[in-house]
Design an enzyme around this catalytic site. Structure first.
Site, PDB file in Angstrom:
ATOM      1  N   PHE A   1      -4.300  -1.559   2.387  1.00 33.68           N
ATOM      2  CA  PHE A   1      -4.482  -1.691   0.937  1.00 33.68           C
ATOM      3  C   PHE A   1      -3.231  -2.184   0.228  1.00 33.68           C
ATOM      4  O   PHE A   1      -3.305  -2.746  -0.856  1.00 33.68           O
ATOM      5  CB  PHE A   1      -4.908  -0.336   0.331  1.00 33.68           C
ATOM      6  CG  PHE A   1      -3.764   0.621   0.096  1.00 33.68           C
ATOM      7  CD1 PHE A   1      -2.975   0.520  -1.050  1.00 33.68           C
ATOM      8  CD2 PHE A   1      -3.446   1.614   1.012  1.00 33.68           C
ATOM      9  CE1 PHE A   1      -1.903   1.390  -1.261  1.00 33.68           C
ATOM     10  CE2 PHE A   1      -2.380   2.482   0.808  1.00 33.68           C
ATOM     11  CZ  PHE A   1      -1.610   2.364  -0.327  1.00 33.68           C
TER      12      PHE A   1
ATOM     13  N   LYS B   1     -11.182  -8.466   7.609  1.00 35.87           N
ATOM     14  CA  LYS B   1     -11.745  -7.183   7.142  1.00 35.87           C
ATOM     15  C   LYS B   1     -10.642  -6.524   6.313  1.00 35.87           C
ATOM     16  O   LYS B   1      -9.757  -5.856   6.841  1.00 35.87           O
ATOM     17  CB  LYS B   1     -12.125  -6.320   8.348  1.00 35.87           C
ATOM     18  CG  LYS B   1     -13.214  -5.296   8.146  1.00 35.87           C
ATOM     19  CD  LYS B   1     -12.982  -4.311   7.032  1.00 35.87           C
ATOM     20  CE  LYS B   1     -12.023  -3.215   7.333  1.00 35.87           C
ATOM     21  NZ  LYS B   1     -11.666  -2.366   6.166  1.00 35.87           N
TER      22      LYS B   1
ATOM     23  N   GLU C   1     -10.878  -1.487   2.032  1.00 34.32           N
ATOM     24  CA  GLU C   1     -11.994  -1.224   1.118  1.00 34.32           C
ATOM     25  C   GLU C   1     -11.494  -0.791  -0.263  1.00 34.32           C
ATOM     26  O   GLU C   1     -12.261  -0.771  -1.217  1.00 34.32           O
ATOM     27  CB  GLU C   1     -12.944  -0.166   1.717  1.00 34.32           C
ATOM     28  CG  GLU C   1     -12.363   1.230   1.935  1.00 34.32           C
ATOM     29  CD  GLU C   1     -11.416   1.360   3.136  1.00 34.32           C
ATOM     30  OE1 GLU C   1     -11.084   0.346   3.773  1.00 34.32           O
ATOM     31  OE2 GLU C   1     -10.985   2.492   3.406  1.00 34.32           O
TER      32      GLU C   1
ATOM     33  N   SER D   1      -2.000   2.098   9.089  1.00 37.21           N
ATOM     34  CA  SER D   1      -1.277   3.310   9.466  1.00 37.21           C
ATOM     35  C   SER D   1      -1.188   3.421  10.995  1.00 37.21           C
ATOM     36  O   SER D   1      -2.009   2.849  11.718  1.00 37.21           O
ATOM     37  CB  SER D   1      -1.993   4.528   8.892  1.00 37.21           C
ATOM     38  OG  SER D   1      -3.307   4.580   9.405  1.00 37.21           O
TER      39      SER D   1
ATOM     40  N   CYS E   1       5.478  -0.902   3.444  1.00 36.61           N
ATOM     41  CA  CYS E   1       5.869  -0.479   4.798  1.00 36.61           C
ATOM     42  C   CYS E   1       7.343  -0.727   5.037  1.00 36.61           C
ATOM     43  O   CYS E   1       7.898  -0.233   6.006  1.00 36.61           O
ATOM     44  CB  CYS E   1       5.038  -1.200   5.837  1.00 36.61           C
ATOM     45  SG  CYS E   1       5.385  -2.945   5.856  1.00 36.61           S
TER      46      CYS E   1
ATOM     47  N   GLU F   1       5.426   9.733   7.359  1.00 38.82           N
ATOM     48  CA  GLU F   1       5.401   8.694   6.327  1.00 38.82           C
ATOM     49  C   GLU F   1       4.722   9.255   5.082  1.00 38.82           C
ATOM     50  O   GLU F   1       3.604   9.779   5.163  1.00 38.82           O
ATOM     51  CB  GLU F   1       4.622   7.479   6.845  1.00 38.82           C
ATOM     52  CG  GLU F   1       4.575   6.344   5.850  1.00 38.82           C
ATOM     53  CD  GLU F   1       3.801   5.126   6.374  1.00 38.82           C
ATOM     54  OE1 GLU F   1       2.720   5.307   6.978  1.00 38.82           O
ATOM     55  OE2 GLU F   1       4.277   4.000   6.164  1.00 38.82           O
TER      56      GLU F   1
HETATM   57  P1  NAD Z   1      -5.166   2.467   6.975  1.00 46.30           P
HETATM   58  O1  NAD Z   1      -4.721   2.599   8.392  1.00 46.30           O
HETATM   59  O2  NAD Z   1      -5.828   3.608   6.333  1.00 46.30           O
HETATM   60  O3  NAD Z   1      -6.180   1.218   6.830  1.00 46.30           O
HETATM   61  C1  NAD Z   1      -5.871  -0.042   7.384  1.00 46.30           C
HETATM   62  C2  NAD Z   1      -7.183  -0.744   7.733  1.00 46.30           C
HETATM   63  O4  NAD Z   1      -7.858   0.003   8.743  1.00 46.30           O
HETATM   64  C3  NAD Z   1      -8.130  -0.867   6.552  1.00 46.30           C
HETATM   65  O5  NAD Z   1      -8.738  -2.134   6.588  1.00 46.30           O
HETATM   66  C4  NAD Z   1      -9.127   0.263   6.792  1.00 46.30           C
HETATM   67  O6  NAD Z   1     -10.406  -0.016   6.260  1.00 46.30           O
HETATM   68  C5  NAD Z   1      -9.184   0.331   8.305  1.00 46.30           C
HETATM   69  N1  NAD Z   1      -9.509   1.677   8.780  1.00 46.30           N
HETATM   70  C6  NAD Z   1      -9.314   2.856   8.135  1.00 46.30           C
HETATM   71  N2  NAD Z   1      -9.745   3.877   8.885  1.00 46.30           N
HETATM   72  C7  NAD Z   1     -10.209   3.351  10.037  1.00 46.30           C
HETATM   73  C8  NAD Z   1     -10.770   3.913  11.214  1.00 46.30           C
HETATM   74  N3  NAD Z   1     -10.932   5.229  11.371  1.00 46.30           N
HETATM   75  N4  NAD Z   1     -11.122   3.079  12.213  1.00 46.30           N
HETATM   76  C9  NAD Z   1     -10.969   1.754  12.081  1.00 46.30           C
HETATM   77  N5  NAD Z   1     -10.438   1.171  10.983  1.00 46.30           N
HETATM   78  C10 NAD Z   1     -10.061   1.953   9.973  1.00 46.30           C
HETATM   79  O7  NAD Z   1      -3.867   2.004   6.148  1.00 46.30           O
HETATM   80  P2  NAD Z   1      -3.722   1.856   4.569  1.00 46.30           P
HETATM   81  O8  NAD Z   1      -3.653   3.210   3.969  1.00 46.30           O
HETATM   82  O9  NAD Z   1      -4.684   0.879   4.041  1.00 46.30           O
HETATM   83  O10 NAD Z   1      -2.291   1.151   4.482  1.00 46.30           O
HETATM   84  C11 NAD Z   1      -1.081   1.845   4.474  1.00 46.30           C
HETATM   85  C12 NAD Z   1      -0.481   1.918   5.853  1.00 46.30           C
HETATM   86  O11 NAD Z   1      -0.250   0.610   6.356  1.00 46.30           O
HETATM   87  C13 NAD Z   1       0.877   2.597   5.862  1.00 46.30           C
HETATM   88  O12 NAD Z   1       0.955   3.412   6.998  1.00 46.30           O
HETATM   89  C14 NAD Z   1       1.844   1.438   5.966  1.00 46.30           C
HETATM   90  O13 NAD Z   1       3.098   1.750   6.526  1.00 46.30           O
HETATM   91  C15 NAD Z   1       1.082   0.507   6.834  1.00 46.30           C
HETATM   92  N6  NAD Z   1       1.565  -0.860   6.720  1.00 46.30           N
HETATM   93  C16 NAD Z   1       2.256  -1.365   7.770  1.00 46.30           C
HETATM   94  C17 NAD Z   1       2.752  -2.643   7.704  1.00 46.30           C
HETATM   95  C18 NAD Z   1       3.521  -3.217   8.856  1.00 46.30           C
HETATM   96  O14 NAD Z   1       3.660  -4.418   8.904  1.00 46.30           O
HETATM   97  N7  NAD Z   1       4.009  -2.412   9.779  1.00 46.30           N
HETATM   98  C19 NAD Z   1       2.511  -3.427   6.559  1.00 46.30           C
HETATM   99  C20 NAD Z   1       1.781  -2.879   5.512  1.00 46.30           C
HETATM  100  C21 NAD Z   1       1.303  -1.582   5.609  1.00 46.30           C
END
Ligand code: NAD
Length: 497
Positions: A150, A174, A177, A227, A282, A382
Site C-alpha cells: 500500500f 495485483k 487493496e 511485509s 520501507c 517493524e
Molecule cells: P502486505 O504484506 O500486507 O501486503 C503486500 C501485498 O500482499 C498486497 O498486495 C496484499 O494484498 C498482499 N497480501 C496481503 N496478505 C496476503 C496473504 N495472506 N497472502 C497473499 N498476499 C497477501 O504489506 P503492506 O502492509 O501493503 O505494505 C507494507 C509492508 O511492505 C511493510 O512491511 C514494508 O516494509 C514493506 N515494503 C517493503 C519494500 C521493500 O522494497 N523492501 C518496499 C515497500 C514496502
C-alpha cells in the site's frame, strides 16, 4: 459516496463479480471512499489469459518501438502528475508533494526503461572456433506478475512493470487493496501510450488472487513487495511452483550517528527520514544509534523538532499526513504503548493528536523513544509509523554489531566526518543499501534496489540492470555456415580450434 472500484482487464475497466469487497478510505477524513473488488480465481484467470494473448505480439515488437511507448508513457504521467498525486494521496494519506515525489521516483524507472534497446543488446563473439560465432541475447519470460504494497502505489508498480514491459513481457499487477485507484489509472495510461491491450492488466484482490497468480503455470515470474511474513510465503510458494521470484519484505533501518557528526544536520536528517510519509516507507529510519556522547546532544536536538512536526490532511501539504487506515493507526499506537511497558523512555508522545475539522482522520503525531534496548519488541519489530527509537552504543563496533545482528537488512546509514569509519561501515555492514551522510539511500533507477537478510528473498534486485536480468532469460547461440562445417562426425567433446 463510495466508488465501486473495478479491475482493468484487456484494455477496459470491468466490474468485480465475487460480491466481496475491501473498503478504501480517505485517511485524511476517515471516510470510506471506495470498495475494492476481491477477484475470483476465474477473474484472475481472465487477466492472465489477456496477458498471455498479448505476449507473442508484444515480445516480437522491436525494442525501439517498445521504448517509444515508454517515452510516451513518461510524457503522459508527467502531463497528469498533479491529478495522479492527488488520487494517490486521497487513498494513501501522503501529503501532496510527497505523493508527487513518489510518482517521480517511479517515473525515473520508466526513463530507465526508455533505454531498453541498449540494455537488451546482448553479446557477440566472433570466430570462437574456426568459422564459428557465438552470441547471447536476453529474451522476455512471458506473462509476469507483480504484487505490491500500500505504501507506494505508483512507485513500486512502476519499478516492476516499466522494466518488465520494456523487456517484452506482459504484466498482471495485483496492487494493494487499500489504495488501488492509482495503479488502475497507471494501466489506463499505458494503453493510451500505445501498449496493446493485455500488456498491462490490473487485478484487485486478496490472498485468493495472489495464490491464483502463484499457482497458474502461465505466469512465469513473480515480483513481490510487502511485509516479511507474506514475502516469505510468496517466495516459497512461487519457487516451489518453479517460477522465478523476487520477494522484498519489511525493514528496520538504523542510522548510526558518530560523535564527530554534525549533530544539527544529523537531527534534521533523522526527522525527514523518520517521519516523512508518516514513517510508512520501507527505507524510513526507525532506529537512531547514537554512539558515545552523540546520544545526549541528539536527544536535545530531536525532541523539539519532533514536537514541531506539521501534521495535517494530504492537501495541506505539511510535514506528514495521516496513516493509511484506522487499523494501522491502532497498531502503531499499540507499539507506542508497548514501548512504555517495555521500559523505553517516551520523550515525545504523539498518540493523542486530534485535528480540528478532521477528527475522524487517521492521524497521530510523531513519537520519540530514547533508551531503547535491543531486547525490546519496539526495537526488533517493524512499526511502520511515525515512531523513532534511539538506542545508545558505546562505540562504532557496538553500533555496527547492532545493525548486523538485526533480523532486517534493507537500508542503513552512517553520519560521520571520519572517512575510515564510513568506509569500514559501507564495506562491512550486513545490509543491502547503505548511506554515508545520506539518510535514505534509495538507489536511483539505473542502479538496483534491494535489501538483505529478512528484507528480501530470492535473487535479483528491483529495477536497474538487475531488473533487466530478472525479467529476461539468456539464450546463447553457437552458429556456423556451410563453408565452415567439417565433413564427418565428431565424437569427442568439442574444443576450440
Ligand atoms: P502486505 O504484506 O500486507 O501486503 C503486500 C501485498 O500482499 C498486497 O498486495 C496484499 O494484498 C498482499 N497480501 C496481503 N496478505 C496476503 C496473504 N495472506 N497472502 C497473499 N498476499 C497477501 O504489506 P503492506 O502492509 O501493503 O505494505 C507494507 C509492508 O511492505 C511493510 O512491511 C514494508 O516494509 C514493506 N515494503 C517493503 C519494500 C521493500 O522494497 N523492501 C518496499 C515497500 C514496502
Amino acid at each position: 459516496m463510495t466508488t465501486q472500484i473495478k479491475h482493468f482487464i484487456d484494455g477496459k475497466y470491468v466490474d468485480g463479480t465475487s460480491g466481496k469487497f475491501s473498503p478504501v478510505y480517505n485517511p485524511s477524513t476517515g471516510e470510506q471512499s471506495g470498495n475494492t473488488p476481491l477477484a475470483t480465481a476465474a477473474e484472475v484467470g481472465d487477466a492472465i489469459a489477456s496477458s498471455q494473448a498479448a505476449f507473442p505480439g508484444w515480445a516480437a515488437t522491436s525494442p525501439i518501438t517498445r521504448a517509444r511507448v515508454m517515452f510516451k508513457y513518461k510524457q503522459l504521467v508527467e502531463d497528469n502528475i498533479e491529478e495522479l498525486a492527488a488520487l494517490l494521496a486521497s487513498e494513501h494519506g501522503k501529503v501532496h508533494s510527497d505523493a508527487k515525489g513518489s510518482i517521480i521516483r517511479g517515473l525515473e524507472v520508466v526513463e530507465f526503461a526508455c533505454g531498453i534497446p541498449h540494455l537488451l543488446k546482448g553479446e557477440f563473439s566472433d570466430n570462437v572456433s574456426s568459422g564459428i560465432d557465438m552470441y547471447s541475447m536476453r529474451k522476455p519470460l512471458g506473462v509476469v506478475s507483480g504484487i505490491t504494497p500500500f505504501n507506494f502505489p505508483a512507485m513500486v508498480p512502476m519499478w516492476m512493470f516499466a522494466v518488465a514491459i520494456a523487456c517484452g513481457n506482459t504484466f498482471v499487477l495485483k496492487p494493494s487493496e487499500k489504495d488501488p485507484s492509482l495503479p488502475l489509472r497507471l494501466a489506463e495510461l499505458m494503453l493510451e501510450a500505445g501498449a496493446p491491450k493485455g500488456v498491462l492488466n490490473v487485478i484487485n484482490g486478496d490472498k485468493l488472487a495472489v495464490d491464483t497468480l502463484l499457482d497458474d503455470t502461465r505466469v512465469k515470474a513473480i515480483s513481490f513487495v510487502g511485509s516479511t511474513p507474506i514475502a516469505r510465503y510468496v517466495y516459497a510458494k512461487a519457487a516451489d511452483a518453479g517460477k522465478r521470484v523476487q520477494a522484498m519484505g519489511g525493514a528496520k533501518n538504523h542510522m548510526v550517528i558518530m560523535p564527530d557528526a554534525d549533530m544539527e544536520k544529523a537531527a534534521d536528517a533523522l526527522i525527514g527520514a523518520g517521519y516523512g510519509s508518516a514513517g510508512e516507507r520501507c527505507m524510513a529510519i526507525s532506529v537512531a544509534v547514537a554512539v558515545g556522547d552523540a546520544g545526549d546532544q541528539l536527544a536535545e536536538l530531536l525532541a523539539p523538532r519532533v514536537r514541531a512536526l506539521k501534521v495535517g490532511p494530504s492537501a495541506a501539504d505539511g510535514d506528514m499526513g495521516p496513516l493509511v487506515t484506522a487499523e494501522h493507526l491502532a497498531k502503531v499506537k499499540g507499539y507506542v504503548d508497548l514501548g512504555i511497558e517495555e521500559g523505553a523512555n517516551l520523550v515525545v508522545d504523539g498518540r493523542d493528536l486530534s485535528l480540528q475539522g478532521y477528527e475522524n482522520g487517521f492521524y497521530m503525531g510523531g513519537c520519540l523513544f530514547d533508551n531503547v534496548t535491543t531486547d525490546m519488541r519496539i526495537y526488533k519489530e517493524e512499526i511502520f509509523g511515525p515512531v523513532l527509537s534511539m538506542v545508545r552504543a558505546k562505540d562504532f563496533g557496538e553500533a555496527i554489531k547492532m545493525v548486523d545482528d538485526h533480523e532486517f537488512g534493507n537500508g542503513t546509514t552512517i553520519f560521520t566526518r571520519n572517512g575510515d569509519a564510513a568506509r569500514a561501515f559501507s564495506n562491512n555492514v550486513e545490509v543491502g543499501m547503505v548511506g554515508v551522510n545520506v539518510p535514505i539511500p534509495v538507489p536511483l533507477a539505473f542502479h538496483s534496489f534491494g535489501g538483505w537478510k529478512a528484507s528480501a528473498f530470492g535473487d535479483h534486485n528491483q529495477h536497474g540492470p538487475e531488473g533487466v536480468r530478472f525479467y529476461t532469460k539468456v539464450k546463447t547461440v553457437t552458429s556456423r555456415w556451410p563453408d565452415s562445417i567439417k565433413a564427418g562426425a565428431e565424437f569427442v567433446m568439442p574444443t576450440h580450434k
